[in-house]
Design an enzyme around this catalytic site. Structure first.
Site, PDB file in Angstrom:
ATOM      1  N   ARG A 164     -51.530 -63.474   0.605  1.00  8.15           N
ATOM      2  CA  ARG A 164     -51.302 -62.770   1.877  1.00  8.15           C
ATOM      3  C   ARG A 164     -52.249 -63.252   2.981  1.00  8.15           C
ATOM      4  NH1 ARG A 164     -47.617 -61.523  -0.893  1.00  8.15           N
ATOM      5  NH2 ARG A 164     -46.588 -59.497  -1.047  1.00  8.15           N
ATOM      6  N   SER A 238     -45.770 -53.104   2.258  1.00  5.49           N
ATOM      7  CA  SER A 238     -47.073 -52.726   1.675  1.00  5.49           C
ATOM      8  C   SER A 238     -48.101 -52.620   2.792  1.00  5.49           C
ATOM      9  CB  SER A 238     -47.567 -53.795   0.693  1.00  5.49           C
ATOM     10  OG  SER A 238     -46.662 -53.979  -0.344  1.00  5.49           O
ATOM     11  N   GLU A 334     -53.125 -54.839   4.719  1.00  2.00           N
ATOM     12  CA  GLU A 334     -52.307 -56.056   4.858  1.00  2.00           C
ATOM     13  C   GLU A 334     -51.702 -56.129   6.261  1.00  2.00           C
ATOM     14  OE1 GLU A 334     -48.975 -57.049   1.967  1.00  2.00           O
ATOM     15  OE2 GLU A 334     -47.892 -57.186   3.873  1.00  2.00           O
TER      16      GLU A 334
HETATM   17  P1  FAD Z   1     -44.525 -59.633  13.013  1.00  6.17           P
HETATM   18  O1  FAD Z   1     -44.729 -58.274  12.448  1.00  6.17           O
HETATM   19  O2  FAD Z   1     -43.811 -59.746  14.288  1.00  6.17           O
HETATM   20  O3  FAD Z   1     -45.931 -60.352  13.144  1.00  6.17           O
HETATM   21  C1  FAD Z   1     -46.856 -60.313  12.074  1.00  6.17           C
HETATM   22  C2  FAD Z   1     -48.100 -61.096  12.475  1.00  6.17           C
HETATM   23  O4  FAD Z   1     -47.777 -62.485  12.600  1.00  6.17           O
HETATM   24  C3  FAD Z   1     -48.662 -60.683  13.843  1.00  6.17           C
HETATM   25  O5  FAD Z   1     -50.055 -60.771  13.791  1.00  6.17           O
HETATM   26  C4  FAD Z   1     -48.094 -61.728  14.795  1.00  6.17           C
HETATM   27  O6  FAD Z   1     -48.891 -61.922  15.931  1.00  6.17           O
HETATM   28  C5  FAD Z   1     -48.035 -62.960  13.915  1.00  6.17           C
HETATM   29  N1  FAD Z   1     -46.920 -63.856  14.258  1.00  6.17           N
HETATM   30  C6  FAD Z   1     -45.598 -63.540  14.225  1.00  6.17           C
HETATM   31  N2  FAD Z   1     -44.861 -64.613  14.576  1.00  6.17           N
HETATM   32  C7  FAD Z   1     -45.741 -65.611  14.857  1.00  6.17           C
HETATM   33  C8  FAD Z   1     -45.596 -66.951  15.315  1.00  6.17           C
HETATM   34  N3  FAD Z   1     -44.415 -67.491  15.553  1.00  6.17           N
HETATM   35  N4  FAD Z   1     -46.710 -67.679  15.511  1.00  6.17           N
HETATM   36  C9  FAD Z   1     -47.939 -67.158  15.266  1.00  6.17           C
HETATM   37  N5  FAD Z   1     -48.131 -65.894  14.852  1.00  6.17           N
HETATM   38  C10 FAD Z   1     -47.056 -65.127  14.650  1.00  6.17           C
HETATM   39  N6  FAD Z   1     -44.218 -59.115   3.173  1.00  6.17           N
HETATM   40  C11 FAD Z   1     -44.367 -59.875   2.053  1.00  6.17           C
HETATM   41  O7  FAD Z   1     -45.163 -60.823   2.033  1.00  6.17           O
HETATM   42  N7  FAD Z   1     -43.655 -59.602   0.922  1.00  6.17           N
HETATM   43  C12 FAD Z   1     -42.773 -58.590   0.852  1.00  6.17           C
HETATM   44  O8  FAD Z   1     -42.146 -58.374  -0.183  1.00  6.17           O
HETATM   45  C13 FAD Z   1     -42.588 -57.777   2.022  1.00  6.17           C
HETATM   46  N8  FAD Z   1     -41.728 -56.730   1.989  1.00  6.17           N
HETATM   47  C14 FAD Z   1     -41.576 -55.961   3.103  1.00  6.17           C
HETATM   48  C15 FAD Z   1     -40.681 -54.884   3.048  1.00  6.17           C
HETATM   49  C16 FAD Z   1     -40.475 -54.073   4.157  1.00  6.17           C
HETATM   50  C17 FAD Z   1     -39.487 -52.933   4.070  1.00  6.17           C
HETATM   51  C18 FAD Z   1     -41.186 -54.342   5.363  1.00  6.17           C
HETATM   52  C19 FAD Z   1     -40.946 -53.502   6.572  1.00  6.17           C
HETATM   53  C20 FAD Z   1     -42.092 -55.403   5.413  1.00  6.17           C
HETATM   54  C21 FAD Z   1     -42.299 -56.219   4.289  1.00  6.17           C
HETATM   55  N9  FAD Z   1     -43.210 -57.290   4.292  1.00  6.17           N
HETATM   56  C22 FAD Z   1     -43.348 -58.088   3.174  1.00  6.17           C
HETATM   57  C23 FAD Z   1     -44.032 -57.567   5.489  1.00  6.17           C
HETATM   58  C24 FAD Z   1     -43.317 -58.421   6.573  1.00  6.17           C
HETATM   59  O9  FAD Z   1     -41.931 -58.350   6.431  1.00  6.17           O
HETATM   60  C25 FAD Z   1     -43.733 -59.887   6.530  1.00  6.17           C
HETATM   61  O10 FAD Z   1     -45.124 -59.992   6.713  1.00  6.17           O
HETATM   62  C26 FAD Z   1     -43.035 -60.734   7.592  1.00  6.17           C
HETATM   63  O11 FAD Z   1     -43.304 -62.099   7.398  1.00  6.17           O
HETATM   64  C27 FAD Z   1     -43.416 -60.327   9.015  1.00  6.17           C
HETATM   65  O12 FAD Z   1     -42.553 -61.020   9.899  1.00  6.17           O
HETATM   66  P2  FAD Z   1     -42.355 -60.554  11.397  1.00  6.17           P
HETATM   67  O13 FAD Z   1     -41.566 -61.605  12.082  1.00  6.17           O
HETATM   68  O14 FAD Z   1     -41.799 -59.187  11.430  1.00  6.17           O
HETATM   69  O15 FAD Z   1     -43.852 -60.570  11.909  1.00  6.17           O
HETATM   70  N1  EPU Z   2     -47.107 -48.869  -9.016  1.00  2.00           N
HETATM   71  C1  EPU Z   2     -47.428 -47.564  -9.299  1.00  2.00           C
HETATM   72  N2  EPU Z   2     -47.137 -46.625  -8.339  1.00  2.00           N
HETATM   73  C2  EPU Z   2     -46.564 -46.948  -7.155  1.00  2.00           C
HETATM   74  C3  EPU Z   2     -46.278 -48.291  -6.871  1.00  2.00           C
HETATM   75  C4  EPU Z   2     -46.557 -49.250  -7.839  1.00  2.00           C
HETATM   76  O1  EPU Z   2     -47.944 -47.240 -10.354  1.00  2.00           O
HETATM   77  O2  EPU Z   2     -46.325 -46.034  -6.363  1.00  2.00           O
HETATM   78  C5  EPU Z   2     -47.357 -49.886 -10.062  1.00  2.00           C
HETATM   79  C6  EPU Z   2     -46.032 -50.376 -10.671  1.00  2.00           C
HETATM   80  O3  EPU Z   2     -45.596 -49.542 -11.697  1.00  2.00           O
HETATM   81  C7  EPU Z   2     -46.400 -51.758 -11.162  1.00  2.00           C
HETATM   82  C8  EPU Z   2     -47.447 -52.215 -10.139  1.00  2.00           C
HETATM   83  O4  EPU Z   2     -47.932 -51.047  -9.489  1.00  2.00           O
HETATM   84  O5  EPU Z   2     -47.013 -51.669 -12.425  1.00  2.00           O
HETATM   85  C9  EPU Z   2     -46.890 -53.210  -9.113  1.00  2.00           C
HETATM   86  O6  EPU Z   2     -45.824 -52.589  -8.394  1.00  2.00           O
HETATM   87  P1  EPU Z   2     -44.648 -53.427  -7.683  1.00  2.00           P
HETATM   88  O7  EPU Z   2     -44.059 -54.391  -8.657  1.00  2.00           O
HETATM   89  O8  EPU Z   2     -43.748 -52.459  -7.011  1.00  2.00           O
HETATM   90  O9  EPU Z   2     -45.362 -54.333  -6.627  1.00  2.00           O
HETATM   91  P2  EPU Z   2     -46.566 -54.067  -5.631  1.00  2.00           P
HETATM   92  O10 EPU Z   2     -47.798 -54.701  -6.186  1.00  2.00           O
HETATM   93  O11 EPU Z   2     -46.663 -52.625  -5.293  1.00  2.00           O
HETATM   94  C10 EPU Z   2     -46.190 -56.318  -4.401  1.00  2.00           C
HETATM   95  C11 EPU Z   2     -46.211 -56.807  -2.994  1.00  2.00           C
HETATM   96  C12 EPU Z   2     -44.868 -56.547  -2.328  1.00  2.00           C
HETATM   97  C13 EPU Z   2     -43.788 -57.285  -3.102  1.00  2.00           C
HETATM   98  C14 EPU Z   2     -43.792 -56.757  -4.537  1.00  2.00           C
HETATM   99  C15 EPU Z   2     -42.814 -57.493  -5.418  1.00  2.00           C
HETATM  100  C16 EPU Z   2     -48.483 -56.741  -2.170  1.00  2.00           C
HETATM  101  C17 EPU Z   2     -49.461 -56.064  -1.290  1.00  2.00           C
HETATM  102  N3  EPU Z   2     -47.269 -56.174  -2.236  1.00  2.00           N
HETATM  103  O12 EPU Z   2     -46.068 -54.905  -4.363  1.00  2.00           O
HETATM  104  O13 EPU Z   2     -44.919 -57.088  -1.006  1.00  2.00           O
HETATM  105  O14 EPU Z   2     -42.519 -57.076  -2.539  1.00  2.00           O
HETATM  106  O15 EPU Z   2     -45.110 -56.939  -5.101  1.00  2.00           O
HETATM  107  O16 EPU Z   2     -43.281 -58.774  -5.666  1.00  2.00           O
HETATM  108  O17 EPU Z   2     -48.797 -57.773  -2.750  1.00  2.00           O
HETATM  109  C18 EPU Z   2     -45.493 -56.538   1.242  1.00  2.00           C
HETATM  110  O18 EPU Z   2     -46.380 -57.408   1.158  1.00  2.00           O
HETATM  111  O19 EPU Z   2     -45.254 -55.906   2.305  1.00  2.00           O
HETATM  112  C19 EPU Z   2     -44.666 -56.246   0.073  1.00  2.00           C
HETATM  113  C20 EPU Z   2     -43.738 -55.300   0.046  1.00  2.00           C
END
Ligand code: FAD
Ligand code: EPU
Length: 338
Positions: A164, A238, A334
């Site tokens: 991240r 997250s 994050e």
């Molecule tokens: P923004 O929120 O618009 O920007 C994020 C940051 O990046 C800001 O600091 C911004 O200034 C900078 N930035 C954006 N675009 C540029 C650019 N072109 N050049 C330079 N800087 C820039 N993240 C994960 O890693 N894994 C996940 O599984 C995941 N699941 C998600 C689930 C949900 C429901 C939500 C709401 C979010 C999740 N995220 C996850 C977080 C998020 O989706 C990602 O970090 C995504 O890449 C953000 O993209 P954005 O375009 O919305 O960025």
């Molecule tokens: N868990 C709990 N309670 C909860 C949530 C999770 O006990 O309320 C436990 C689960 O049972 C499991 C472990 O935590 O044993 C991991 O949970 P999960 O697989 O849901 O993934 P996570 O670690 O909570 C991470 C990423 C997600 C990504 C998922 C799947 C980070 C900070 N988050 O979540 O990324 O989608 O794995 O790979 O690394 C994001 O970055 O925004 C994001 C959603």
């Protein structure tokens, strides 16, 4: 380049927070970016590069200029016997881009399906999910320096990708606008299905023959069952990172809490599940004012209505203190706090 004033950012952040930007502009071409850089008026005020707004928390009005990245375009730029090199502009929607790759049999991004946001933000925090991180598929990142207007191409090692994290989130934050990303995708898929419940989901779906599309579908189904849809409940995924701690600390915790999930990172460090720690502290499903901790995923903070960014930040800080008190582990945010 059209500059708007006093624009509501509510439609531009998935937390659905009400906050205004003093100035706002949409950058649709690199010419727009150069035009912006030459406008002296905006050089000494805060600048916020915005993609889909799915990883930011607005804690008040933004007294500067928001640069909404709208650069569009995807094309195959090179092919070798084993790889496709695909250049995608920063404003492209991430999930749509992943689906486009799947349709064309460009393999590698399928586990990253349904992550909100834009292509340009994907290197920023090295997005990851279900056993894959985007760093493994990024060849180069093309940028423009917002101070000098010079283009700079970062090869993969220069991005200093980590869990991240990248230079764009650390030392170079807000300095470079990412204009496009070149992905190195595989001709022969390399399926990653051991993480979490992917295999179980593929079984439930009755999949007999693995494909990148089947994996993408399975990932989408799992995500929909756990994560709140931002168009229904405001959130930014997250809120915290999973903490990385020395193995010794993880072993000590395991003695007290035998069911604690621990993932090995390298020979000296382990990753703990922040969601588990937060749930154990009793936060899961809690609501304070108009925000709370998601009922199905304790790592996700949610806006149930008119919560302010400050309310959510206050909740996040209480959670950090509580986890520290109970487990002596420090959670790191994050989400980018603006
Ligand atoms: P923004 O929120 O618009 O920007 C994020 C940051 O990046 C800001 O600091 C911004 O200034 C900078 N930035 C954006 N675009 C540029 C650019 N072109 N050049 C330079 N800087 C820039 N993240 C994960 O890693 N894994 C996940 O599984 C995941 N699941 C998600 C689930 C949900 C429901 C939500 C709401 C979010 C999740 N995220 C996850 C977080 C998020 O989706 C990602 O970090 C995504 O890449 C953000 O993209 P954005 O375009 O919305 O960025
Ligand atoms: N868990 C709990 N309670 C909860 C949530 C999770 O006990 O309320 C436990 C689960 O049972 C499991 C472990 O935590 O044993 C991991 O949970 P999960 O697989 O849901 O993934 P996570 O670690 O909570 C991470 C990423 C997600 C990504 C998922 C799947 C980070 C900070 N988050 O979540 O990324 O989608 O794995 O790979 O690394 C994001 O970055 O925004 C994001 C959603």
């Amino acid at each position: 380049m059209k500059i708007k004033e006093e624009i509501s950012l509510k439609p531009y952040n998935t937390f659905n927070i009400s906050a205004n930007a003093r100035y706002y502009t949409e950058l649709e071409s690199t010419e727009n970016i150069y035009e912006f850089i030459h406008e002296k008026k905006f050089q000494n005020i805060p600048q916020l590069i915005l993609g889909g707004g799915s990883n930011i928390l607005l804690t008040g009005n933004f007294d500067g200029i928001v640069l909404k990245n709208q650069l569009m375009g995807v094309r195959l730029i090179q092919e070798t016997p084993e790889h496709y090199f695909i250049k995608a502009s920063a404003g492209e929607n991430w999930h749509r881009f992943v689906l486009y790759c799947i349709e064309n049999n460009y393999a590698g991004l399928e586990n990253l399906s349904l992550i909100p946001g834009c292509v340009g933000a994907s290197p920023m925090q090295n997005i990851g999910a279900y056993g894959v991180e985007v760093k493994d598929l990024i060849h180069e990142v093309e940028t423009i320096h917002l101070g000098s207007g010079q283009t700079q191409v970062f090869d993969n090692p220069s991005c200093k990708f980590d869990y991240r994290s990248s230079v764009f989130k650390t030392s170079y934050k807000n300095q470079f606008i990412i204009t496009s990303v070149i992905f190195k995708l595989n001709k022969k898929p390399n399926y990653t299905i051991t993480y979490g419940s992917i295999e179980e989901e593929l079984d439930k779906m009755g999949i007999k023959e693995l494909s990148i599309r089947a994996i993408s579908d399975a990932v989408c189904r799992i995500r929909k069952s756990k994560l709140p849809n931002p168009s229904e409940i405001g959130n930014a995924g997250s809120f915290f990172k999973n903490p990385v701690v020395p193995i010794k600390i993880a072993e000590e915790l395991k003695e007290h809490y035998p069911d604690i999930p621990i993932y090995t990172v390298n020979p000296t460090n382990c990753k703990l599940a922040a969601g588990w720690l937060i749930e154990k502290c009793g936060w899961k499903g809690k609501t304070i004012k108009n925000c709370g901790v998601h009922t199905k995923q304790a790592l996700v903070l949610v806006n149930y209505g008119n919560a302010s960014g400050k309310d959510i930040l206050e909740l996040a800080n209480r959670i950090i203190a509580s986890v520290k008190d109970t487990f002596h582990v420090e959670l790191e945010k994050e989400v980018n706090i603006i």
